[in-house]
Each structure stands twice: as C-alpha cells, then as structure tokens.
Design a protein around this motif. Structure first.
Motif, mmCIF file in Angstrom:
data_model
loop_
_atom_site.group_PDB
_atom_site.id
_atom_site.type_symbol
_atom_site.label_atom_id
_atom_site.label_comp_id
_atom_site.label_asym_id
_atom_site.label_seq_id
_atom_site.Cartn_x
_atom_site.Cartn_y
_atom_site.Cartn_z
ATOM 1 N N VAL A 308 0.871 -1.171 0.000
ATOM 2 C CA VAL A 308 0.000 0.000 0.000
ATOM 3 C C VAL A 308 0.904 1.216 0.000
ATOM 4 N N LEU A 309 1.003 1.902 -1.119
ATOM 5 C CA LEU A 309 2.008 2.946 -1.262
ATOM 6 C C LEU A 309 1.767 4.132 -0.339
ATOM 7 N N SER A 310 0.550 4.481 -0.081
ATOM 8 C CA SER A 310 0.256 5.636 0.768
ATOM 9 C C SER A 310 -0.898 5.297 1.709
ATOM 10 N N PRO A 311 -0.614 4.565 2.788
ATOM 11 C CA PRO A 311 -1.701 4.171 3.691
ATOM 12 C C PRO A 311 -2.395 5.382 4.295
ATOM 13 N N GLY A 312 -3.699 5.512 4.030
ATOM 14 C CA GLY A 312 -4.444 6.640 4.592
ATOM 15 C C GLY A 312 -4.226 7.936 3.852
ATOM 16 N N GLY A 313 -3.417 7.934 2.805
ATOM 17 C CA GLY A 313 -3.131 9.164 2.074
ATOM 18 C C GLY A 313 -1.811 9.795 2.500
ATOM 19 N N GLU A 314 -1.506 10.960 1.951
ATOM 20 C CA GLU A 314 -0.253 11.669 2.231
ATOM 21 C C GLU A 314 -0.542 13.037 2.830
ATOM 22 N N GLU A 315 0.385 13.496 3.635
ATOM 23 C CA GLU A 315 0.280 14.847 4.198
ATOM 24 C C GLU A 315 0.452 15.877 3.082
ATOM 25 N N LYS A 316 -0.476 16.819 3.007
ATOM 26 C CA LYS A 316 -0.426 17.836 1.952
ATOM 27 C C LYS A 316 0.358 19.068 2.371
ATOM 28 N N GLY A 317 0.465 19.285 3.691
ATOM 29 C CA GLY A 317 1.172 20.473 4.149
ATOM 30 C C GLY A 317 0.269 21.689 4.176
ATOM 31 N N ILE A 318 0.798 22.772 4.718
ATOM 32 C CA ILE A 318 0.028 24.003 4.844
ATOM 33 C C ILE A 318 0.390 24.965 3.718
ATOM 34 N N SER A 319 -0.429 25.979 3.531
ATOM 35 C CA SER A 319 -0.164 26.960 2.482
ATOM 36 C C SER A 319 0.961 27.891 2.915
ATOM 37 N N PRO A 320 1.701 28.467 1.959
ATOM 38 C CA PRO A 320 2.783 29.402 2.291
ATOM 39 C C PRO A 320 2.309 30.581 3.142
ATOM 40 N N LYS A 321 1.051 30.965 2.997
ATOM 41 C CA LYS A 321 0.540 32.092 3.777
ATOM 42 C C LYS A 321 0.571 31.815 5.282
ATOM 43 N N GLU A 322 0.512 30.553 5.648
ATOM 44 C CA GLU A 322 0.482 30.184 7.055
ATOM 45 C C GLU A 322 1.870 30.154 7.692
ATOM 46 N N CYS A 323 2.898 30.380 6.908
ATOM 47 C CA CYS A 323 4.255 30.423 7.470
ATOM 48 C C CYS A 323 5.035 31.601 6.874
ATOM 49 N N ARG A 324 4.362 32.748 6.812
ATOM 50 C CA ARG A 324 4.981 33.959 6.261
ATOM 51 C C ARG A 324 6.232 34.363 7.040
ATOM 52 N N GLU A 325 6.185 34.220 8.368
ATOM 53 C CA GLU A 325 7.336 34.611 9.201
ATOM 54 C C GLU A 325 8.579 33.779 8.857
ATOM 55 N N TRP A 326 8.360 32.504 8.558
ATOM 56 C CA TRP A 326 9.479 31.651 8.153
ATOM 57 C C TRP A 326 10.055 32.103 6.815
ATOM 58 N N ALA A 327 9.198 32.460 5.874
ATOM 59 C CA ALA A 327 9.665 32.914 4.569
ATOM 60 C C ALA A 327 10.517 34.169 4.705
ATOM 61 N N GLU A 328 10.119 35.063 5.594
ATOM 62 C CA GLU A 328 10.888 36.293 5.816
ATOM 63 C C GLU A 328 12.238 35.982 6.468
ATOM 64 N N PHE A 329 12.257 35.083 7.436
ATOM 65 C CA PHE A 329 13.513 34.672 8.067
ATOM 66 C C PHE A 329 14.442 34.028 7.045
#
Length: 452
Positions: A308-329
């Motif tokens: 079963v290549l992806s049991p239960g599916g795969e994590e999609k992650g969050i949108s870039p807008k939700e980690c703006r502070e990281w992008a600036e750093f």
C-alpha cells in the motif's frame, strides 16, 4: 561474576573455543564511534576528529578510539559530528543497506544509533520512520535524531502491532533490533548481567516473535528485513528466525558477506531441519573488536501481495501564507532554498519529507525537520535547524575555537562584531547552535536543557 547456567550453555555451544571466549571477559571492551556522514565526507571528518585511528571493517564511518580520548566531552559530540556507538551494533544497519529515496523503518529504534546510521546511508532522501514503544526512550531517540541533523525522519511512539495495521506492505526495508536478554553486552553492562535469567530469555523470545510478525506485515514484496539482537541465546537468535521462516514461506535468508571474526548461524537440531540458518551471522567478542551480536538478513519474495504505497493518504502540508514569518527569516538569513511541504504542530513549524504518510491518529514526536517557532510577526529558528545547516548555507556565521565552543555550550555570551541579527554558531566548521548579535554581544541561544 557470570551466571553459572549461562556459562554451562556457552561451554556446550562453543566447545574448544570456550576458553578463548571466557578469557575475553578479562579484557576491557573496545571503544568506537561513527562519524556523521551528513556532516561531510568520511575522510574529512576522520581527519578533523584526529583521535580516530582504526576503521570498523563492516560499517562505513565507524572507527575505534581510546577511552582516554573522551569523545563524549568534546564539542564535536554536541555538534553531531559523530555518534558514540559500539562497533558490533553498527553491523545490522550496515547489512540493511538502505539507499536514498526508500521508505525505511527502524521498528525498535531507541536510543537512535542505528536510526542515525540508516539516515546517513539515505542522505536525506526518502522517509525514515523511527519507532520506539517506550515514551521516555522515544524522547531520547528524538533528541539524537535532532543532534545528528537529520531532516527526513518521522519519530513515532507505538506498539509494533499498531503500526502493522497502519502500514501494510509499505516499507522497502525494515530493521528489527529486537529487545533481548543482552548477553552480548555483559562485558559493558552490569544491568544486563543483573537482569539475566532463563525466564527472561523465554519472555524475550516470545516478544521477538510478535515483533517479527508485525514487521513482516509492513514489508513490501521484494523488500529486505534485518533482524538483530545483542545476545548469544539460541532461543532468541537462530530459534526465533527458524520459527519465523517455518511460518512465513514468503521469506528466505539472504547470503551476506562475513567479515573476519564473524561466523554463520548455529545449527540447533538436525541440519536438514533448517540448513539455511548458517546464512545468519554471529559476532563473537573473542573473535573480533566488538561485543556479542546476532543478525539475519531476510528477503520477502517478489510474488508477495503488493504494498500500500500511501496508507491513509499523504500529508499535503500548509499553504505558504500560514508560514509567512518563516519565509521572511529564510530570505533574510539563509542562502539555500527549502523545497517541500510544511506542517504545523501548534506554533511549531516542520519541513516534512516528500510523500509523508498521513499523520492523523499517530503519536508523533518529530515529523521531519523542526524549523522553528512561528511567533507574532517574527520567527525564532529551532536548534534542530542549526544542526541541519552548514556554515555555507547561511549569511551570518561565527566560527569558534574549541575553547570558545566550551564557553558557548555552557550558555555564556560571546564578544562579536557585525550586523545585528541571527548567526549560525559553529565549532571548527561544524554548526552547533544559534546566536543573536546585538551591539558587540552575541547572545547565546543554545538550549538551556542541553547546556554543560
């Protein structure tokens, strides 16, 4: 004082070699470590760690050292330049031989020596799942994954049977370094000696069979499973493997290279019963520079059911807008891009491995590389990010001498000049933590819980 019943059995097993075996307990054990190949080339690391003289034959990056060298007290240890690991214990991960891009499971992973060795072989690519059933030991495992700068590890805290239901035929390779009676560590561990009993051996063998059943269910067709213990007890070694093979005709023992001092598995009954058990490997403390170990390389037939290549599916992650502070750093302080998906645990931000399985319902201690804390209008980098990065990956660095590094590790501030902001602190070229320059003072951001 070795248990009398243990000695009687070893005399029966070893015959003429018994005296040599017994004599090895009068000698001190060998000291060894493994350089972290995620930090650089083995030759460069071995030259920098100048007390490494002799390589461990069966493990890439493994070296012996003298007890007076005290590598655990060296700043390089805190920088994750190496992992102190018993030489024989390096063999199982070496024989599993993962490659970049694979899905790999270390099922009984704490404290993390074998997991970090697998991570080096994978080079940051693929998914390394490191599981430990005991919560406190799982925390130690997670800490060692962090110290070695590993980016693609998912650290879990589950019973093997639970994971078997969650990850059917999912992994390319699985390591089962099974909990055992620890006879092979009698020379190093008084605790193993005190806890020894025939009853404990029987209990361990029963538990090992259950763990192997779970591991078998999680291995894909054509995948490899390495089973290992640090005991001499045949019930836990050849007995466990022979019983498993009888019940699982879809598995067979692989022939593996034996280095000097290694021998094949021992025939316990008539040779016709299980002749292939000789393909297993025993490491004896009177034959090589290491403690007692056993391992068997098992292969699952290609005709087994598909995974079963992806049991239960795969994590999609969050949108870039939700980690703006990281992008600036990242824009202000880093030179390297970070491709991939991000996930938040509260205000903590992680970079997750590609094709990470869905984490819902899992007890997760570490879902990838811990980047830092998302605070209001600012980002505070994590210690794990510092240990992952190299000085050439950042815009601001402060490289310390060994003497300066000791002051940093104790939590002291350091004098420095330059532009204000975050600096990657390193010791002789190896990252060790963060500092933040204000005026002419480098404020110390080495985690308080790790300070010496």
């Amino acid at each position: 004082m070795l248990p009398e019943r243990f000695l009687d059995r070893m005399k029966s097993l070893l015959g003429e070699e018994y005296t040599d075996f017994l004599t090895c307990y009068d000698r001190p054990g060998y000291q060894s470590l493994r350089v972290n190949l995620l930090k650089g080339q083995e030759k460069d690391l071995a030259e920098k760690v100048n007390f490494l003289k002799e390589a461990v034959p069966w493990a890439k990056g493994g070296y012996y050292y003298r007890s007076e060298d005290k590598p655990g007290r060296h700043p390089f240890h805190e920088a994750g330049v190496y992992y102190i690991q018993e030489a024989s214990a390096m063999a199982p991960a070496a024989y599993l031989a993962p490659v970049p891009g694979e899905r790999v499971l270390d099922l009984c992973a704490a404290p993390g020596g074998k997991s970090t060795q697998l991570a080096c072989a994978m080079g940051g690519r693929g998914i390394l799942v490191c599981n430990e059933i005991h919560p406190q030991r799982a925390k130690i495992l997670s800490g060692n994954i962090e110290r070695m700068g590993i980016e693609n590890a998912l650290v879990l805290n589950h019973e093997p049977a639970f994971l078997a239901k969650r990850f059917p035929a999912y992994f390319d390779k699985i390591l089962v370094d099974a909990p055992c009676s620890g006879e092979g560590m009698f020379r190093k561990s008084q605790e193993a000696l005190k806890e020894w009993s025939p009853e404990n051996i029987t209990m361990c063998a029963r538990r090992q069979r259950d763990i192997l059943e779970s591991a078998a269910a999680m291995l894909r067709a054509g995948g490899r499973l390495v089973y290992s213990t640090c005991t001499f007890a045949p019930e836990e070694d050849e007995g466990t493997i022979s019983g498993f093979l009888r019940e699982h005709p879809e598995f067979y023992l692989e022939e593996a290279k034996k280095y000097q001092g290694m021998t094949g598995g021992m025939i316990l009954g008539p040779k016709a019963d299980m002749p292939e058990i000789e393909k297993a490997i025993r490491l004896w403390p009177h034959k090589l520079k290491g403690e007692g170990h056993f391992l068997a390389c098992l292969k699952k037939e290609e005709k087994s059911p598909d995974g079963v290549l992806s049991p239960g599916g795969e994590e999609k992650g969050i949108s870039p807008k939700e980690c703006r502070e990281w992008a600036e750093f990242r824009e202000e302080y880093l030179k390297i891009p970070f491709s991939g998906s991000y996930i938040r645990f509260g205000d903590q931000l992680y970079l997750i491995p590609e094709k990470m399985p869905l984490l819902t319902g899992l007890k997760v201690l570490r879902p990838g590389l811990h980047l830092g804390t998302l605070k209001k209008n600012r980002f505070e980098p994590a210690h794990a990010l510092a240990l992952f990065l190299k000085p050439e990956d950042v815009k601001n660095t402060l490289d310390l001498s060994l003497a300066q590094a000791e002051r940093y590790l104790s939590g002291q501030t350091l004098p420095a000049e330059g532009e204000k902001g975050w600096y990657l602190i390193s010791v002789e070229g190896y990252s060790i933590g963060w500092g933040k320059l204000s005026g002419s003072v480098m404020k110390n951001h080495y985690p308080k819980g790790l300070r010496i």
